[in-house]
Design a protein around this motif. Structure first.
Motif, PDB file in Angstrom:
ATOM      1  N   VAL A  46       0.858  -1.178   0.000  1.00  0.00           N
ATOM      2  CA  VAL A  46       0.000   0.000   0.000  1.00  0.00           C
ATOM      3  C   VAL A  46       0.899   1.235   0.000  1.00  0.00           C
ATOM      4  CG1 VAL A  46      -1.721   1.283   1.315  1.00  0.00           C
ATOM      5  CG2 VAL A  46      -1.844  -1.196   1.196  1.00  0.00           C
ATOM      6  N   PRO A  47       0.686   2.170  -0.928  1.00  0.00           N
ATOM      7  CA  PRO A  47       1.550   3.359  -0.952  1.00  0.00           C
ATOM      8  C   PRO A  47       1.297   4.233   0.275  1.00  0.00           C
ATOM      9  CG  PRO A  47      -0.252   3.592  -2.508  1.00  0.00           C
ATOM     10  CD  PRO A  47      -0.339   2.197  -1.954  1.00  0.00           C
ATOM     11  N   PRO A  48       2.318   4.993   0.705  1.00  0.00           N
ATOM     12  CA  PRO A  48       2.124   5.856   1.878  1.00  0.00           C
ATOM     13  C   PRO A  48       1.137   6.973   1.576  1.00  0.00           C
ATOM     14  CG  PRO A  48       4.263   6.246   0.875  1.00  0.00           C
ATOM     15  CD  PRO A  48       3.647   5.085   0.151  1.00  0.00           C
ATOM     16  N   ALA A  49       0.561   7.502   2.634  1.00  0.00           N
ATOM     17  CA  ALA A  49      -0.373   8.624   2.510  1.00  0.00           C
ATOM     18  C   ALA A  49       0.351   9.826   1.904  1.00  0.00           C
ATOM     19  CB  ALA A  49      -0.950   8.959   3.872  1.00  0.00           C
ATOM     20  N   PRO A  50      -0.380  10.751   1.267  1.00  0.00           N
ATOM     21  CA  PRO A  50       0.252  11.852   0.535  1.00  0.00           C
ATOM     22  C   PRO A  50       1.238  12.693   1.352  1.00  0.00           C
ATOM     23  CG  PRO A  50      -2.134  11.870   0.212  1.00  0.00           C
ATOM     24  CD  PRO A  50      -1.828  10.789   1.183  1.00  0.00           C
ATOM     25  N   TYR A  51       0.904  13.004   2.585  1.00  0.00           N
ATOM     26  CA  TYR A  51       1.783  13.851   3.388  1.00  0.00           C
ATOM     27  C   TYR A  51       2.492  13.058   4.487  1.00  0.00           C
ATOM     28  CZ  TYR A  51      -0.043  18.040   1.201  1.00  0.00           C
ATOM     29  OH  TYR A  51      -0.366  19.009   0.305  1.00  0.00           O
ATOM     30  N   ALA A  52       2.632  11.765   4.303  1.00  0.00           N
ATOM     31  CA  ALA A  52       3.299  10.946   5.322  1.00  0.00           C
ATOM     32  C   ALA A  52       4.765  11.320   5.441  1.00  0.00           C
ATOM     33  CB  ALA A  52       3.149   9.470   4.992  1.00  0.00           C
ATOM     34  N   TYR A  53       5.421  11.551   4.319  1.00  0.00           N
ATOM     35  CA  TYR A  53       6.850  11.855   4.324  1.00  0.00           C
ATOM     36  C   TYR A  53       7.166  13.159   3.600  1.00  0.00           C
ATOM     37  CZ  TYR A  53       7.002   7.072   5.869  1.00  0.00           C
ATOM     38  OH  TYR A  53       6.781   5.925   6.591  1.00  0.00           O
ATOM     39  N   ARG A  54       6.150  13.934   3.293  1.00  0.00           N
ATOM     40  CA  ARG A  54       6.342  15.204   2.596  1.00  0.00           C
ATOM     41  C   ARG A  54       5.801  16.334   3.461  1.00  0.00           C
ATOM     42  NH1 ARG A  54       2.821  15.859  -2.346  1.00  0.00           N
ATOM     43  NH2 ARG A  54       1.824  17.519  -1.212  1.00  0.00           N
ATOM     44  N   GLN A  55       6.589  17.375   3.638  1.00  0.00           N
ATOM     45  CA  GLN A  55       6.164  18.490   4.473  1.00  0.00           C
ATOM     46  C   GLN A  55       5.264  19.437   3.691  1.00  0.00           C
ATOM     47  OE1 GLN A  55       9.624  20.350   6.095  1.00  0.00           O
ATOM     48  NE2 GLN A  55      10.070  18.639   7.460  1.00  0.00           N
ATOM     49  N   LEU A  56       4.529  20.250   4.443  1.00  0.00           N
ATOM     50  CA  LEU A  56       3.691  21.272   3.823  1.00  0.00           C
ATOM     51  C   LEU A  56       4.585  22.363   3.232  1.00  0.00           C
ATOM     52  CD1 LEU A  56       0.979  21.569   6.619  1.00  0.00           C
ATOM     53  CD2 LEU A  56       0.722  20.493   4.385  1.00  0.00           C
ATOM     54  N   ASP A  57       4.102  23.026   2.192  1.00  0.00           N
ATOM     55  CA  ASP A  57       4.886  24.068   1.524  1.00  0.00           C
ATOM     56  C   ASP A  57       5.066  25.302   2.413  1.00  0.00           C
ATOM     57  OD1 ASP A  57       5.148  22.485  -0.720  1.00  0.00           O
ATOM     58  OD2 ASP A  57       3.311  23.274  -1.655  1.00  0.00           O
ATOM     59  N   ASP A  58       4.065  25.632   3.203  1.00  0.00           N
ATOM     60  CA  ASP A  58       4.125  26.800   4.079  1.00  0.00           C
ATOM     61  C   ASP A  58       4.863  26.428   5.377  1.00  0.00           C
ATOM     62  OD1 ASP A  58       3.732  29.002   5.690  1.00  0.00           O
ATOM     63  OD2 ASP A  58       1.552  29.075   5.437  1.00  0.00           O
ATOM     64  N   PRO A  59       6.019  27.062   5.653  1.00  0.00           N
ATOM     65  CA  PRO A  59       6.776  26.712   6.864  1.00  0.00           C
ATOM     66  C   PRO A  59       6.006  26.952   8.165  1.00  0.00           C
ATOM     67  CG  PRO A  59       8.111  28.056   5.387  1.00  0.00           C
ATOM     68  CD  PRO A  59       6.723  28.044   4.834  1.00  0.00           C
ATOM     69  N   ALA A  60       5.157  27.956   8.204  1.00  0.00           N
ATOM     70  CA  ALA A  60       4.376  28.226   9.418  1.00  0.00           C
ATOM     71  C   ALA A  60       3.369  27.105   9.672  1.00  0.00           C
ATOM     72  CB  ALA A  60       3.661  29.570   9.300  1.00  0.00           C
ATOM     73  N   LEU A  61       2.705  26.648   8.607  1.00  0.00           N
ATOM     74  CA  LEU A  61       1.749  25.545   8.763  1.00  0.00           C
ATOM     75  C   LEU A  61       2.473  24.247   9.122  1.00  0.00           C
ATOM     76  CD1 LEU A  61      -0.774  26.156   5.825  1.00  0.00           C
ATOM     77  CD2 LEU A  61      -1.072  26.638   8.256  1.00  0.00           C
ATOM     78  N   GLU A  62       3.641  24.029   8.528  1.00  0.00           N
ATOM     79  CA  GLU A  62       4.418  22.819   8.851  1.00  0.00           C
ATOM     80  C   GLU A  62       4.867  22.849  10.306  1.00  0.00           C
ATOM     81  OE1 GLU A  62       6.082  19.184   8.792  1.00  0.00           O
ATOM     82  OE2 GLU A  62       4.783  20.018   7.241  1.00  0.00           O
ATOM     83  N   ALA A  63       5.226  24.036  10.800  1.00  0.00           N
ATOM     84  CA  ALA A  63       5.624  24.159  12.206  1.00  0.00           C
ATOM     85  C   ALA A  63       4.454  23.834  13.129  1.00  0.00           C
ATOM     86  CB  ALA A  63       6.154  25.560  12.483  1.00  0.00           C
ATOM     87  N   LYS A  64       3.248  24.315  12.788  1.00  0.00           N
ATOM     88  CA  LYS A  64       2.051  23.986  13.584  1.00  0.00           C
ATOM     89  C   LYS A  64       1.786  22.487  13.564  1.00  0.00           C
ATOM     90  CE  LYS A  64      -1.814  26.423  13.332  1.00  0.00           C
ATOM     91  NZ  LYS A  64      -2.920  27.248  12.797  1.00  0.00           N
ATOM     92  N   ALA A  65       1.919  21.888  12.376  1.00  0.00           N
ATOM     93  CA  ALA A  65       1.690  20.448  12.252  1.00  0.00           C
ATOM     94  C   ALA A  65       2.725  19.679  13.064  1.00  0.00           C
ATOM     95  CB  ALA A  65       1.726  20.032  10.785  1.00  0.00           C
TER      96      ALA A  65
END
Length: 136
Positions: free
Chosen positions: A22-41
């Motif tokens: 089963v392929p990994p979920a879309p954001y399992a190993y990929r960060q969000l483009d917005d650094p502020a949103l990635e920091a919140k996540a």
């Protein structure tokens, strides 16, 4: 006996291989483009427990289930959902164990109260024991 083992291996092997394919979920190993949103996540992900590893946060775990949970967190953060709402959704879905910061509820309050009661009893016993020797 060998026949039973052979039949069981034929049945279980495709099931085990299917789970790994089963392929990994879309954001399992990929960060969000917005650094502020990635920091919140990321701040939220380090406070959530991997249900498979049980000793790692979902941010640190390589388990497929942790990848799915990371993807869910990132997708919901990207959609504008607040971290506490995401935590509440994950707790509702997986139970209180998923969170490293447990809530005090009618079911969990004894876990917080019993250690305090034991400390109070120990302090009273020590005071009684050593208080008597000092006054004599």
């Amino acid at each position: 006996m060998k026949l039973i083992v052979a039949i069981l291996s034929l049945v279980w092997t495709p099931l085990a291989v299917a789970q790994d394919s089963v392929p990994p979920a879309p954001y399992a190993y990929r960060q969000l483009d917005d650094p502020a949103l990635e920091a919140k996540a990321h701040d939220l992900m380090v406070t959530l427990r991997c249900l498979k590893c049980q000793s790692q946060s979902i941010a640190d775990s390589d388990a497929p289930m942790a990848g799915d949970m990371r993807s869910q967190v990132r997708q919901r953060i990207a959609a504008g959902e607040e971290p506490e709402a995401i935590r509440a959704w994950l707790v509702e879905r997986y139970g209180d164990y998923v969170s490293y910061s447990p809530r005090v509820t009618a079911m969990t309050w004894p876990l917080f109260a019993i250690p305090l009661v034991l400390l109070l009893v120990a302090a009273l016993l020590l005071r009684k024991r050593f208080g008597r020797n000092v006054s004599e």
